[in-house]
Design a protein around this motif. Structure first.
Motif, mmCIF file in Angstrom:
data_model
loop_
_atom_site.group_PDB
_atom_site.id
_atom_site.type_symbol
_atom_site.label_atom_id
_atom_site.label_comp_id
_atom_site.label_asym_id
_atom_site.label_seq_id
_atom_site.Cartn_x
_atom_site.Cartn_y
_atom_site.Cartn_z
ATOM 1 N N ARG A 49 -10.076 -17.823 43.018
ATOM 2 C CA ARG A 49 -11.086 -17.230 42.158
ATOM 3 C C ARG A 49 -10.605 -16.897 40.754
ATOM 4 N NH1 ARG A 49 -14.375 -13.895 46.769
ATOM 5 N NH2 ARG A 49 -12.852 -14.620 48.249
ATOM 6 N N SER A 50 -9.433 -17.407 40.390
ATOM 7 C CA SER A 50 -8.927 -17.059 39.060
ATOM 8 C C SER A 50 -9.571 -17.920 37.992
ATOM 9 C CB SER A 50 -7.419 -17.283 39.000
ATOM 10 O OG SER A 50 -6.770 -16.527 39.964
ATOM 11 N N PRO A 51 -9.587 -17.400 36.766
ATOM 12 C CA PRO A 51 -10.115 -18.212 35.667
ATOM 13 C C PRO A 51 -9.287 -19.461 35.459
ATOM 14 C CG PRO A 51 -9.078 -16.203 34.842
ATOM 15 C CD PRO A 51 -9.184 -16.062 36.309
ATOM 16 N N ARG A 52 -9.905 -20.466 34.943
ATOM 17 C CA ARG A 52 -9.261 -21.767 34.886
ATOM 18 C C ARG A 52 -8.033 -21.796 33.987
ATOM 19 N NH1 ARG A 52 -12.958 -26.849 34.955
ATOM 20 N NH2 ARG A 52 -13.354 -25.979 36.992
ATOM 21 N N PHE A 53 -8.047 -21.004 32.919
ATOM 22 C CA PHE A 53 -6.949 -21.159 31.959
ATOM 23 C C PHE A 53 -5.614 -20.758 32.550
ATOM 24 C CE2 PHE A 53 -5.340 -17.118 30.442
ATOM 25 C CZ PHE A 53 -6.290 -16.202 30.854
ATOM 26 N N VAL A 54 -5.668 -19.870 33.551
ATOM 27 C CA VAL A 54 -4.416 -19.461 34.180
ATOM 28 C C VAL A 54 -3.765 -20.648 34.864
ATOM 29 C CG1 VAL A 54 -3.387 -17.973 35.924
ATOM 30 C CG2 VAL A 54 -5.235 -17.125 34.520
ATOM 31 N N LYS A 55 -4.605 -21.432 35.545
ATOM 32 C CA LYS A 55 -4.043 -22.587 36.227
ATOM 33 C C LYS A 55 -3.510 -23.594 35.226
ATOM 34 C CE LYS A 55 -7.329 -21.779 39.814
ATOM 35 N NZ LYS A 55 -8.303 -22.167 40.740
ATOM 36 N N GLY A 56 -4.145 -23.644 34.054
ATOM 37 C CA GLY A 56 -3.671 -24.576 33.044
ATOM 38 C C GLY A 56 -2.334 -24.174 32.457
ATOM 39 N N LEU A 57 -2.004 -22.904 32.586
ATOM 40 C CA LEU A 57 -0.739 -22.425 32.024
ATOM 41 C C LEU A 57 0.469 -22.977 32.759
ATOM 42 C CD1 LEU A 57 -1.178 -18.623 31.244
ATOM 43 C CD2 LEU A 57 -0.642 -20.431 29.655
ATOM 44 N N MET A 58 0.277 -23.370 33.995
ATOM 45 C CA MET A 58 1.407 -23.765 34.829
ATOM 46 C C MET A 58 2.218 -24.892 34.223
ATOM 47 S SD MET A 58 1.836 -21.946 37.501
ATOM 48 C CE MET A 58 1.337 -20.463 36.687
ATOM 49 N N ALA A 59 1.522 -25.901 33.732
ATOM 50 C CA ALA A 59 2.250 -27.057 33.203
ATOM 51 C C ALA A 59 3.127 -26.685 32.004
ATOM 52 C CB ALA A 59 1.272 -28.168 32.847
ATOM 53 N N PRO A 60 2.579 -26.030 30.976
ATOM 54 C CA PRO A 60 3.454 -25.660 29.864
ATOM 55 C C PRO A 60 4.590 -24.726 30.281
ATOM 56 C CG PRO A 60 1.212 -24.849 29.513
ATOM 57 C CD PRO A 60 1.163 -25.746 30.668
ATOM 58 N N LEU A 61 4.308 -23.827 31.223
ATOM 59 C CA LEU A 61 5.379 -22.937 31.670
ATOM 60 C C LEU A 61 6.499 -23.717 32.318
ATOM 61 C CD1 LEU A 61 3.727 -19.740 33.140
ATOM 62 C CD2 LEU A 61 5.107 -19.979 31.112
ATOM 63 N N LEU A 67 10.670 -16.448 28.177
ATOM 64 C CA LEU A 67 9.975 -17.732 28.232
ATOM 65 C C LEU A 67 10.714 -18.723 29.114
ATOM 66 C CD1 LEU A 67 8.697 -18.412 24.613
ATOM 67 C CD2 LEU A 67 7.380 -17.860 26.649
ATOM 68 N N ALA A 68 12.039 -18.669 29.055
ATOM 69 C CA ALA A 68 12.800 -19.655 29.810
ATOM 70 C C ALA A 68 12.710 -19.434 31.305
ATOM 71 C CB ALA A 68 14.256 -19.639 29.361
ATOM 72 N N SER A 69 12.442 -18.209 31.731
ATOM 73 C CA SER A 69 12.437 -17.994 33.177
ATOM 74 C C SER A 69 11.048 -17.763 33.754
ATOM 75 C CB SER A 69 13.346 -16.825 33.554
ATOM 76 O OG SER A 69 13.148 -15.756 32.672
ATOM 77 N N LEU A 70 10.033 -17.558 32.899
ATOM 78 C CA LEU A 70 8.672 -17.356 33.397
ATOM 79 C C LEU A 70 8.260 -18.469 34.345
ATOM 80 C CD1 LEU A 70 6.144 -16.211 30.668
ATOM 81 C CD2 LEU A 70 6.758 -15.092 32.783
ATOM 82 N N GLY A 71 8.497 -19.702 33.890
ATOM 83 C CA GLY A 71 8.052 -20.840 34.665
ATOM 84 C C GLY A 71 8.632 -20.829 36.068
ATOM 85 N N PHE A 72 9.893 -20.463 36.176
ATOM 86 C CA PHE A 72 10.546 -20.444 37.476
ATOM 87 C C PHE A 72 9.804 -19.535 38.443
ATOM 88 C CE2 PHE A 72 13.805 -20.812 40.480
ATOM 89 C CZ PHE A 72 14.119 -19.557 40.958
ATOM 90 N N TRP A 73 9.543 -18.300 38.010
ATOM 91 C CA TRP A 73 8.857 -17.360 38.897
ATOM 92 C C TRP A 73 7.431 -17.791 39.168
ATOM 93 C CZ3 TRP A 73 12.325 -14.995 41.211
ATOM 94 C CH2 TRP A 73 13.460 -14.512 40.543
ATOM 95 N N ALA A 74 6.763 -18.251 38.113
ATOM 96 C CA ALA A 74 5.362 -18.623 38.278
ATOM 97 C C ALA A 74 5.210 -19.762 39.275
ATOM 98 C CB ALA A 74 4.755 -19.010 36.938
ATOM 99 N N LEU A 75 6.015 -20.801 39.111
ATOM 100 C CA LEU A 75 5.903 -21.940 40.011
ATOM 101 C C LEU A 75 6.244 -21.551 41.440
ATOM 102 C CD1 LEU A 75 7.326 -24.827 37.891
ATOM 103 C CD2 LEU A 75 5.034 -24.594 38.778
ATOM 104 N N GLY A 76 7.307 -20.764 41.587
ATOM 105 C CA GLY A 76 7.688 -20.342 42.929
ATOM 106 C C GLY A 76 6.589 -19.534 43.585
ATOM 107 N N MET A 77 6.027 -18.626 42.829
ATOM 108 C CA MET A 77 4.980 -17.764 43.369
ATOM 109 C C MET A 77 3.754 -18.580 43.714
ATOM 110 S SD MET A 77 4.457 -14.760 44.249
ATOM 111 C CE MET A 77 3.410 -13.349 44.350
ATOM 112 N N ARG A 78 3.445 -19.541 42.867
ATOM 113 C CA ARG A 78 2.276 -20.352 43.145
ATOM 114 C C ARG A 78 2.465 -21.138 44.429
ATOM 115 N NH1 ARG A 78 0.000 -25.476 40.036
ATOM 116 N NH2 ARG A 78 2.028 -26.224 40.692
#
Lengths: 334, 307, 335
Positions: free
Chosen positions: A135-147, A208-219
């Protein structure tokens, strides 16, 4: 808490530290040319002694630093020192000991690393959880790739680019240093604000360098958890979506992430050290870079050992905390 | 040829075309879906072209080293990427530097993956004491930040004798733990799968099983491991160079940045000096990650999006 | 039978799943009626639509599935017409669902009482803490679990206990309809009996209607009042339990009953030839006709509808006329 679990973790901790200390001890001594010896030679030369006296000077240094004793004895003394916390004196800033130097540099590093790790962990996991929540807004999901792209790049490079665009081009923030030139460190509000301004870019680089790591893992975790029966049943119970998100979803998905935190310490500290070098901050990174330039081997070995020890202890602490979060481990019967 | 025979042949041909699209079409179709892989490969190919064309057209042997050209020049027609403090042509530096960085990565990746495959395999296939020992070593070494050890190793060696090849070897020394773990896990899963038992029952020798059954199934993981190894190798060598521990004479990307920092490039306004190497390295890392993600999808059918 | 109004009415429920292979019709004009206090057993092969029915009633069908038609009434409330928010409130309080395989249905990081409390507080925020706690203990006692279970974590409980906790949660708000989806399939026989007895008892206490989904006919026989046999998304027959076992009308229901092992014909296994139909490419007419032993020409083209016979039974088959008498001469009642 299960005694067996505790004992095993402690043993592992000690094993890691022992292996690391041994490696740090032996590697320099394995090389054909003894770097310490050479360093002594350099120092001796720089003080302007005649070549024939050089050997005497070197011999004197060796005795002073205990390098004339047989290897095994040196090793035992060394390990003894490690246990006591004595990392030896520094070569270039004698008589200051390595430990002293580390401790004076430490506060800067701790502040930077703790802050950035906490922020990156919290923000990254939140983004990851939201990204996998249907149910999250779409832009959050779009953030994954750049992260994910950001995460591929070492913090150092991100830092460099940030310096270029924001500090150099836009002149919004300072290019480096811990505080502006000519300012003396003190506990005034002015100083703190000035220092804080200087920490912004380094912090952003690391985050910025580590956000992606946590985000992807959590996802990833989130997607697994979503399929779990208890999330389904929570819906059957008619619970509010936000309750389901926090209590059933995030609380379960976060657990493996915490373990990940322990494993990430190593790279966090390494990135931190490099970023400090980049921005010329007076933390451990600055100390290390300086030591490398000046060939102060004792500082180099000391920092390495200290960092490894810190990582091991932090991992151990996380191991202790984890059972508090996961009741399944808490009451695990053998 | 009779009418009916001709019609039959035509029908057969049409059927074949329908039932068996050529391997080429299948590959292209897949690539179109796996954008990550394509993008990553595209960047890599682009960089390779840059390097190859560059080394053929520019005299990098000379111009990538100090005192070759006028120093401290901003980008212009004569020096498209500018020159640095020591009189190096940045274009030449980039051409040579990217190549050298890649070489280090490839060597590190190859050694790391190679050792990982062998050790992981031995550990999983033979189990028992061998497994315990290899596992113990891997587990204890894993939390130790390899980078710091590398710092010590690099610091203990005569700086003047370090070449890119020595760097590659140094970096590989601690690159094998990750791949070993992964390979071991893979072999373990495969070992349990039925087709291994079938092969054994049908009389294949152990060695045959290894090469004909196990390794082919591990290929995607080996590939992914290799790419990760290259990434880690470049990462580590970058870290070392940027601290000043690299083969300082060579225009390695990390070295160039280190020199720039030492000379306070930004403060002096020579922004082009550290910028190009940084951008190039960012491209390298991003492309490797993209390839890795793409390979992940290839290897893991669950992740694969359906057509 | 006195004239009461049904507590549950399902009218022509239609659910499809849109898969890559095509549209699968999971529920085809499914209709049902339940009176307060009644126990209905829903049986059928795997994939016949039993769980889909349950989920549809709870409005928990997720994409690629969709409720395409029909209505569900609980009392006077039309569930299918409610907003998302209203339906959420109706779950557990009006109609509750006890899941299959409770092994994993409880949140591992929360205590039992926390998981019960959040549901109760969500639906009845005005209740005081003490009252909520009493309700939790009351529910646990109804399922014969000690009060101390409330402070425990799910992993400390056995499978049967976890199932009973799920039942406790399902009854905690005294809903009008309880759907129990194969509550005992993962349990051993002894625990099965315990759980079924619990269900029976609490149902009598609260007076709700229960739908028991499963494929264990023996269990059905012991527990329910009516049996509904489902095939390919349709109800083929709904009869009182005695009648269903002694004189099943629909050929499929009959085949099911006949396939049950008895003490006399031990070792003789009688199955139903053929496979369940693909829900994407359904046979024309009656979905069962390819496997039916009494198939007639009309069965291949005309889909039968569920008809209420004078004796109260419901059957969806061309073999019977409106009175319930067999149309084909070859149909005999089973012994």
């Amino acid at each position: 808490m299960r005694l067996g679990y505790l004992v095993r973790r402690i043993v592992f901790l000690l094993a890691v530290v022992w292996v690391a200390a041994t490696i740090v001890f032996f590697i320099p001594r394995l090389s054909a040319r003894n770097p310490i010896r050479e360093r002594f030679a350099e120092i001796a030369r720089s003080t302007g002694f005649a070549p024939k006296d050089l050997d005497q000077i070197i011999a004197a240094y060796e005795v002073k630093f205990g390098l004339d004793k047989p290897l095994l004895e040196q090793y035992v003394e060394y390990m003894g020192g490690v246990i006591r916390g004595d990392l030896g004196p520094s070569l270039t800033r004698y008589p200051k000991t390595v430990l002293e130097l580390i401790f004076s540099a430490l506060p800067w590093t701790i502040v930077l690393l703790m802050l950035t790790t906490l922020i990156a962990f919290a923000l990254g996991n939140l983004l990851g959880a939201l990204a996998s929540w249907p149910r999250s807004p779409r832009f959050v999901k779009g953030l994954m790739a750049p992260l994910m792209m950001l995460q591929a790049v070492p913090a150092y490079l991100l830092g460099l680019l940030l310096i270029f665009f924001i500090a150099f081009r836009l002149k919004l923030l300072p290019m480096g240093g811990a505080y502006s030139q000519g300012v003396t460190p003190s506990l005034t509000l002015e100083f703190i604000l000035d220092a804080a301004r200087h920490q912004v870019l380094p912090a952003i680089s690391l985050i910025l360098a580590s956000l992606g790591f946590w985000a992807l893992g959590m996802r990833g975790m989130g997607i697994t958890i979503q399929g779990e029966d208890y999330v389904n049943f929570a819906e059957h119970k008619g619970l509010h979506p936000r309750t389901i998100f926090t209590q059933y979803y995030v609380r379960n998905a976060l657990l493996p992430q915490v373990t990940g935190l322990a494993l990430a310490f190593g790279s966090v500290i390494v990135s931190g050290v490099l970023v400090e070098q980049l921005y010329g901050l007076p933390g451990l990174g600055g100390l290390l870079g300086d030591a490398i330039l000046k060939n102060d081997y004792f500082i180099i070995y000391g920092i390495t050992l200290f960092v490894i020890l810190s990582i091991a202890i932090l991992m151990f602490l996380v191991d202790l905390v984890y059972p508090l979060l996961d009741p399944r481990i808490r009451y695990e019967s053998r | 040829m009779t009418q009916t025979a001709a019609v039959e042949l035509q029908r057969d041909a049409r059927q074949t075309r329908y039932e068996h699209p050529s391997r080429w079409t299948l590959t292209v179709r897949y690539l179109r879906r796996n954008k990550s892989l394509v993008l990553g490969l595209a960047i890599v190919i682009g960089l390779t072209l840059f390097t190859v064309v560059g080394s053929l057209t520019i005299d990098t042997e000379r111009r990538a080293y100090p005192l070759a050209v006028k120093p401290k020049q901003p980008p212009s027609a004569e020096y498209p990427l500018g020159t640095d403090f020591f009189g190096r042509d940045m274009l030449a530096v980039m051409v040579r530097g990217i190549w050298q960085t890649a070489v280090i990565g490839l060597i590190a990746g190859a050694i790391g993956t190679g050792v990982g495959v062998i050790l992981g395999f031995l550990s999983a296939y033979y189990g028992g004491a061998v497994d315990t020992v290899i596992r113990a070593i891997t587990e204890v070494l894993l939390p130790i930040p390899a980078f710091l050890i590398l710092v010590i190793i690099a610091g203990s060696i005569d700086r003047r004798s370090v070449t890119i090849y020595t760097m590659a070897v140094i970096v590989s020394l601690l690159a094998w733990m990750g791949p070993t773990r992964i390979m071991r896990a893979q072999v373990l899963t495969l070992k349990e799968r039925m087709f291994i038992n079938v092969a054994r029952l049908s009389g294949m020798s152990n060695l045959e099983i290894v090469f004909k059954e196990i390794l082919p199934n591990m290929l995607p993981f080996i590939l992914a491991s290799f790419v990760s190894g290259v990434f880690a190798g470049i990462f580590a060598s970058f870290g070392l160079s940027v601290l000043g521990l690299g083969p300082l004479r060579e225009p390695l990307i990390g070295n160039t940045i280190w020199f720039a920092q030492q000379q306070a490039a930004f403060f002096n306004g020579w922004w082009w000096w550290p910028l190009w190497p940084s951008l190039a390295l960012v491209l390298i890392f991003v492309s490797l990650t993209l390839i890795n993600v793409g390979l992940d999808e290839l290897a893991n059918p669950r992740v694969r999006r359906t057509e | 039978m006195t004239q009461r109004s049904p507590v549950l009415r399902v009218i022509d429920l239609q659910v499809s799943y849109y898969t890559e292979a095509g549209r699968a019709l999971a529920l085809d004009h499914a209709s049902l009626e339940l009176y307060p206090g009644e126990k209905l057993g829903m049986v059928g092969e795997s994939g016949c639509g039993k769980s889909t029915m349950a989920l549809a009633m709870m409005r928990m069908i997720k994409p690629p599935g969709r409720i395409e038609g029909g209505q569900v009434f609980v009392g006077d409330t039309e569930l299918t017409a409610l907003s998302e928010e209203q339906m959420r409130k109706a779950r557990l309080s009006l109609i509750s669902y006890i899941p299959q395989g409770a092994m994993n249905s409880l949140n591992p990081v929360l205590r039992i009482e926390t998981q019960m409390r959040d549901a109760i507080k969500e639906h009845k925020p005005e209740m005081g803490d003490a009252e909520v706690q009493e309700r939790i203990y009351g529910a646990l006692e109804s399922v014969e679990l000690r009060r101390s279970v409330a402070r425990m974590y799910p992993h400390e409980l056995s499978g049967g206990m976890k199932q009973r906790v799920c039942i406790a949660i399902g009854i905690s708000l005294s809903p009008k309809v309880i759907i129990a989806d194969e509550p005992t399939s993962a349990l051993d026989v002894v625990t099965q009996r315990q759980v079924m007895e619990t269900l029976d008892r609490v149902q009598k206490q609260i007076g709700s209607a229960v739908i028991l989904i499963g494929h264990d006919m023996g269990l059905m026989a012991q527990f329910v009042d009516k049996v509904a046999v489902m095939y390919a998304g349709k109800f083929t027959e709904i009869s009182p339990v005695r009648d269903m076992f002694t004189d099943p009308m629909h050929p499929y229901a009959r085949a099911l009953i006949e396939s049950l092992p008895t003490l006399d014909n031990k070792g003789v296994f009688k199955g139903i030839p053929g496979l369940a139909p693909s829900l994407i490419r359904r046979p024309g007419g009656c979905a069962f006709h390819p496997r039916c032993t009494h198939v007639m020409e009309v069965c291949k083209t005309v889909t039968p509808t569920l008809e209420r016979l004078p004796n109260g039974r419901l059957v969806s088959c061309h073999l019977y006329d409106h009175e319930g008498s067999p149309v084909s001469a070859g149909l005999k009642t089973t012994g």
